[in-house]
Design a protein around this motif. Structure first.
Motif, PDB file in Angstrom:
ATOM      1  N   LEU A  35       0.832  -1.208   0.000  1.00 16.41           N
ATOM      2  CA  LEU A  35       0.000   0.000   0.000  1.00 16.41           C
ATOM      3  C   LEU A  35       0.867   1.259   0.000  1.00 16.41           C
ATOM      4  CD1 LEU A  35      -2.909  -1.000   2.387  1.00 16.41           C
ATOM      5  CD2 LEU A  35      -3.035  -0.611  -0.092  1.00 16.41           C
ATOM      6  N   VAL A  36       1.988   1.218   0.713  1.00 17.74           N
ATOM      7  CA  VAL A  36       2.910   2.359   0.692  1.00 17.74           C
ATOM      8  C   VAL A  36       3.444   2.552  -0.732  1.00 17.74           C
ATOM      9  CG1 VAL A  36       5.142   3.224   1.501  1.00 17.74           C
ATOM     10  CG2 VAL A  36       3.520   2.236   3.126  1.00 17.74           C
ATOM     11  N   LEU A  37       3.833   1.454  -1.384  1.00 16.33           N
ATOM     12  CA  LEU A  37       4.299   1.564  -2.769  1.00 16.33           C
ATOM     13  C   LEU A  37       3.202   2.118  -3.677  1.00 16.33           C
ATOM     14  CD1 LEU A  37       6.351  -1.672  -3.536  1.00 16.33           C
ATOM     15  CD2 LEU A  37       7.153   0.683  -3.597  1.00 16.33           C
ATOM     16  N   ALA A  38       1.983   1.632  -3.485  1.00 10.75           N
ATOM     17  CA  ALA A  38       0.870   2.105  -4.310  1.00 10.75           C
ATOM     18  C   ALA A  38       0.631   3.599  -4.097  1.00 10.75           C
ATOM     19  CB  ALA A  38      -0.400   1.304  -3.994  1.00 10.75           C
ATOM     20  N   GLY A  39       0.762   4.041  -2.870  1.00 19.96           N
ATOM     21  CA  GLY A  39       0.513   5.446  -2.566  1.00 19.96           C
ATOM     22  C   GLY A  39       1.658   6.371  -2.903  1.00 19.96           C
ATOM     23  N   GLN A  40       2.884   5.926  -2.682  1.00 19.46           N
ATOM     24  CA  GLN A  40       4.048   6.793  -2.846  1.00 19.46           C
ATOM     25  C   GLN A  40       4.798   6.588  -4.157  1.00 19.46           C
ATOM     26  OE1 GLN A  40       4.767   9.185  -0.550  1.00 19.46           O
ATOM     27  NE2 GLN A  40       2.870   8.518   0.422  1.00 19.46           N
ATOM     28  N   GLY A  41       4.548   5.493  -4.806  1.00 12.86           N
ATOM     29  CA  GLY A  41       5.302   5.182  -6.021  1.00 12.86           C
ATOM     30  C   GLY A  41       6.585   4.461  -5.679  1.00 12.86           C
ATOM     31  N   GLY A  42       7.340   4.124  -6.685  1.00 10.77           N
ATOM     32  CA  GLY A  42       8.521   3.298  -6.468  1.00 10.77           C
ATOM     33  C   GLY A  42       9.833   3.961  -6.779  1.00 10.77           C
ATOM     34  N   GLY A  43       9.876   5.276  -6.762  1.00  8.84           N
ATOM     35  CA  GLY A  43      11.126   5.959  -7.048  1.00  8.84           C
ATOM     36  C   GLY A  43      11.356   6.128  -8.536  1.00  8.84           C
ATOM     37  N   ALA A  44      12.434   6.784  -8.871  1.00 10.64           N
ATOM     38  CA  ALA A  44      12.725   7.116 -10.259  1.00 10.64           C
ATOM     39  C   ALA A  44      13.332   5.945 -11.042  1.00 10.64           C
ATOM     40  CB  ALA A  44      13.676   8.307 -10.314  1.00 10.64           C
ATOM     41  N   TRP A  45      13.897   4.987 -10.352  1.00  9.15           N
ATOM     42  CA  TRP A  45      14.580   3.895 -11.036  1.00  9.15           C
ATOM     43  C   TRP A  45      13.593   2.780 -11.373  1.00  9.15           C
ATOM     44  CZ3 TRP A  45      19.345   3.555  -7.293  1.00  9.15           C
ATOM     45  CH2 TRP A  45      20.091   4.745  -7.426  1.00  9.15           C
TER      46      TRP A  45
END
Length: 125
Positions: free
Chosen positions: A109-119
């Motif tokens: 859920l954190v990944l879904a909300g915050q995204g996964g960074g530029a890489w």
């Protein structure tokens, strides 16, 4: 600082993906335990193969960062639903898996909300 954030996001995605890759491999090598759980819940054994393909595809998508927010959200829901297969209060091992599933759902859920960074891979519309 941005470089560290991108590195941490990539490492987090790879670590979460490793769990789903291992799940896919486990189902491919010995589908009986997962299939038995499904059958005990009145579901068809064949769903093991659907779960295996989903685990593999979602893990690769997490690592590469493809459709990251959608994949992470689907993995969170997958973990929440499958946690109930392990809700066996008399079995401490199964209860630890139940709790871990919810913790993994939280990370997704954190990944879904915050995204996964530029890489990560991105595709232009």
């Amino acid at each position: 600082m941005q470089r560290w954030n991108n590195l941490a996001s990539l490492a987090g995605r790879v670590l979460i993906a490793a769990l789903f890759l291992a799940g896919a491999v486990q189902k491919a090598i010995d589908s009986a335990p997962a299939g038995e759980m499904l059958v005990n819940w009145g579901l068809p054994f064949g769903l093991v193969w659907v779960a295996m393909v989903y685990n593999l595809g979602a893990a690769v998508a997490l690592i590469l960062g493809i459709a990251l927010r959608l994949v992470a959200l689907s993995l969170a829901l997958y973990c929440m639903v499958t946690s109930f297969f392990h809700l066996i209060p008399d079995d401490p091992w199964q209860m630890s898996i139940f709790v871990k599933n919810w913790a993994i759902a939280g990370g997704c859920l954190v990944l879904a909300g915050q995204g996964g960074g530029a890489w990560r891979l991105r595709f232009a519309p």
